[in-house]
Write an enzyme that holds these catalytic residues in place. Structure first.
Site, PDB file in Angstrom:
ATOM      1  N   SER A 190      -6.879   6.860  -1.566  1.00  0.00           N
ATOM      2  CA  SER A 190      -6.425   7.422  -0.288  1.00  0.00           C
ATOM      3  C   SER A 190      -5.945   8.865  -0.369  1.00  0.00           C
ATOM      4  CB  SER A 190      -5.322   6.550   0.292  1.00  0.00           C
ATOM      5  OG  SER A 190      -4.214   6.538  -0.577  1.00  0.00           O
ATOM      6  N   HIS A 244      -8.949   1.086   2.166  1.00  0.00           N
ATOM      7  CA  HIS A 244      -9.471   2.228   2.926  1.00  0.00           C
ATOM      8  C   HIS A 244     -11.000   2.202   3.071  1.00  0.00           C
ATOM      9  CE1 HIS A 244      -5.917   4.742   3.674  1.00  0.00           C
ATOM     10  NE2 HIS A 244      -5.447   4.212   2.569  1.00  0.00           N
ATOM     11  N   LYS A 301      -5.659  -1.049   8.616  1.00  0.00           N
ATOM     12  CA  LYS A 301      -6.261   0.286   8.671  1.00  0.00           C
ATOM     13  C   LYS A 301      -7.401   0.284   9.700  1.00  0.00           C
ATOM     14  CE  LYS A 301      -4.015   1.564   4.539  1.00  0.00           C
ATOM     15  NZ  LYS A 301      -3.820   1.203   3.150  1.00  0.00           N
TER      16      LYS A 301
HETATM   17  C1  LIG Z   1      -2.635   0.618   2.526  1.00  0.00           C
HETATM   18  C2  LIG Z   1      -2.989  -0.042   1.277  1.00  0.00           C
HETATM   19  C3  LIG Z   1      -2.453  -1.285   0.939  1.00  0.00           C
HETATM   20  C4  LIG Z   1      -1.421  -1.954   1.798  1.00  0.00           C
HETATM   21  O1  LIG Z   1      -1.979  -2.551   2.918  1.00  0.00           O
HETATM   22  P1  LIG Z   1      -1.009  -3.105   4.050  1.00  0.00           P
HETATM   23  O2  LIG Z   1      -1.873  -4.053   4.785  1.00  0.00           O
HETATM   24  O3  LIG Z   1      -0.582  -1.936   4.859  1.00  0.00           O
HETATM   25  O4  LIG Z   1       0.128  -3.775   3.367  1.00  0.00           O
HETATM   26  C5  LIG Z   1      -2.866  -1.895  -0.221  1.00  0.00           C
HETATM   27  N1  LIG Z   1      -3.750  -1.293  -1.039  1.00  0.00           N
HETATM   28  C6  LIG Z   1      -4.276  -0.095  -0.761  1.00  0.00           C
HETATM   29  C7  LIG Z   1      -5.263   0.512  -1.699  1.00  0.00           C
HETATM   30  C8  LIG Z   1      -3.905   0.575   0.394  1.00  0.00           C
HETATM   31  O5  LIG Z   1      -4.427   1.778   0.661  1.00  0.00           O
END
Ligand SMILES: *Cc1c(COP(=O)(O)O)cnc(C)c1O
Length: 393
Positions: free
Chosen positions: A182, A210, A241
Site C-alpha cells: 500500500s 489492496h 477497501k
Molecule cells: C488494510 C489492510 C488490512 C486490514 O484490513 P481491515 O479490513 O481494514 O482490517 C490487512 N492487510 C492489508 C495488507 C491491508 O492493506
C-alpha cells in the site's frame, strides 16, 4: 504520590515534539469523491474506496432491506448462534467470485490475519514473510509463536536464501506476502514466490487487501491476476477497501477453511459481522459479478492520472496499481505539500518515516472509480501549482 500514568504524558509529549503525533481529521459527509473534512469541502484522494462503493445506493439499499428482515446485531459469535444465512451466502459467493474451493468471513482483514496465521503455524514452525508486509500480518505472525524469517521485498531469490538457511529447523513452513503493497503500489511476484514455496513444501498465503476488487479479472484479486487458483493455499482479503464496507475474508483451500471454522480464534471468540455489513458486502459482490465497468473505470482513471502527473515532472516511484505515490523525499516538504494541497481543496496524505523509509517521504494519491475527469484534472492542477510554489519541479 507519584502519578502512575505520568509516563503517558511523557510519551505523548515525545510524539508531539518529534512530529509523530497523529492529528485525526473528522469527516462529516459520505465517503465519496469529495468529503467534508473538518468543515471544509475537499476532493478525496485519501480513501481506499477504489470503486466508489462506500456510499453506493445498491449497498445502502441492501443493508437497509436486510435490517428490516433480520435486524442489526448477530447476537453471538459465529460458532454459537451468530451464523446467519447471510454469512453463509457471502462465503459461498466469495468462493465462487474468487474461483476457489471455499471461503470464511471475519470481522475485518486485520482479524482474518489474526485468525489464519496462528491456526496454521505454532512455535515449532516457521514463517517466511516479505519485509514490507502489513502490520496485521506481523501481529498475526507474532501471535502464532512461529519463528519469523523476513525476506527482501518482492524477492523470490531471497525467499529461497532464507528458506535454505532455515531448512531442518522447523516442522511446518508458511510463506506470507502482501498482494499489493500500500505504500508504493507495487505488487508481489506471486507466481515466482509460489514456485519457490512449492519447491520447499511451504504453505502459501497472500494478503490481497489492496488487490481485492482491483486486480485480476473484474477485481477478483491477485491470485486471479496470476491464474494461481489452487496453487496459493489461502488469500486473505478485506471488505473495507474496494468493497466499500467492512469485514475480512479468507478464501482458498477447503481444508484450511474448515480448519479455520474450528480454530480461527476471532471466529470463535468475537461476535459475527453485523447484518447490514454482510448484506452490503453481498450487494458489492453482485455489482462486481454483473459488470467490470467500475474496475475498468478505476484503472482508466489511474492510467490517466499517473501519465499526466509524470508529464508534470513528478516521480511516481514503483507503482503498478491505482495507488499513486508522488515521491518528494524530505518529510517536512511532503507535509507542507499536503497542507498546501488541502488549502487548494485536495485531500491527499503525506507519508514519512516510519511508515516509509527515511528520505522516501511522499504524497500518496488514492485514485478511485468515483473520481470524474474534472476531479482528476483539478488535482493535477493543484499538484502543478503547489509543486512550482515549493520549488519541487
Ligand atoms: C488494510 C489492510 C488490512 C486490514 O484490513 P481491515 O479490513 O481494514 O482490517 C490487512 N492487510 C492489508 C495488507 C491491508 O492493506
Amino acid at each position: 504520590m507519584t502519578d502512575k500514568l505520568a509516563w503517558i504524558d511523557e510519551e505523548l509529549k515525545n510524539l508531539r515534539e518529534t512530529g509523530f503525533y497523529n492529528l485525526i481529521r473528522t469527516i462529516n459527509s459520505p465517503q465519496g469523491p469529495s468529503l467534508i473534512v473538518d468543515g471544509k469541502k475537499v476532493l478525496n484522494f485519501c480513501s481506499n474506496n477504489y470503486l466508489g462503493l462506500a456510499d453506493h445506493p445498491r449497498l445502502v439499499e441492501a443493508a437497509s432491506d436486510a435490517m428490516k428482515k433480520f435486524g442489526i446485531g448477530p447476537g453471538a459469535v459465529r460458532s454459537i448462534a451468530g451464523t446467519m444465512s447471510l454469512h453463509i451466502e457471502l462465503e459461498k459467493r466469495m468462493a465462487a467470485f474468487k474461483r476457489v474451493e471455499s471461503a470464511i468471513t471475519f470481522q475485518s482483514g486485520f482479524t482474518a490475519n489474526g485468525a489464519a496465521i496462528p491456526a496454521l503455524v505454532t512455535k515449532e514452525d516457521a514463517i517466511f514473510s516479505d519485509e514490507l508486509n502489513h502490520a496485521s500480518i506481523i501481529d498475526g505472525s507474532r501471535l502464532s509463536g512461529a519463528k519469523i524469517y523476513r525476506f527482501a521485498h518482492a524477492d523470490p531469490a531471497d525467499l529461497e536464501r532464507v528458506v535454505k538457511e532455515a531448512e531442518g529447523t522447523y516442522r511446518r513452513g508458511l510463506m506470507i506476502t502482501d498482494g499489493v503493497f500500500s505504500m508504493d503500489g507495487d505488487y508481489a511476484p506471486l507466481d515466482k514466490l509460489v514456485e519457490v514455496s512449492e519447491r520447499y513444501g511451504l504453505m502459501t498465503m497472500v494478503d490481497d487487501a489492496h488487490g481485492e476488487g482491483v486486480m485480476g479479472e473484474g477485481g477478483r484479486g491477485i491470485v486471479d491476476h496470476f491464474k494461481l487458483h489452487g496453487k496459493v493455499d489461502i488469500e486473505v482479503g478485506t471488505f473495507s477497501k474496494a468493497f466499500g464496507v467492512v469485514g475480512g475474508v479468507v478464501a482458498g483451500n477447503g481444508k484450511i477453511v474448515e480448519w479455520l471454522r474450528q480454530r480461527g480464534r476471532p471466529f470463535l471468540f468475537s461476535s459475527a459481522a453485523t447484518v447490514p455489513d454482510v448484506a452490503a458486502c453481498l450487494a458489492a459482490v453482485d455489482l462486481l459479478e454483473e459488470s467490470t465497468e467500475l474496475v475498468d473505470r478505476l484503472w482508466a482513471n489511474a492510467r490517466f492520472f499517473q501519465q499526466e502527473i509524470r508529464a508534470l515532472g513528478f516521480d511516481t516511484g514503483l507503482t503498478q496499481t491505482p495507488i499513486t505515490p508522488v515521491m518528494l523525499g524530505d518529510v517536512q516538504l511532503a507535509r507542507e505539500f499536503s497542507r498546501q494541497l488541502f488549502d487548494e481543496g485536495i485531500f491527499a496524505m503525506a507519508l514519512g518515516f516510519p511508515t516509509v523509509p527515511v528520505g522516501k517521504a511522499r504524497i500518496r494519491v488514492m485514485i478511485s472509480a468515483a473520481h470524474s475527469q474534472d476531479d482528476l484534472e483539478q488535482a493535477l492542477d493543484a499538484f502543478d501549482r503547489v509543486g512550482r510554489r515549493l520549488g519541487v519541479k
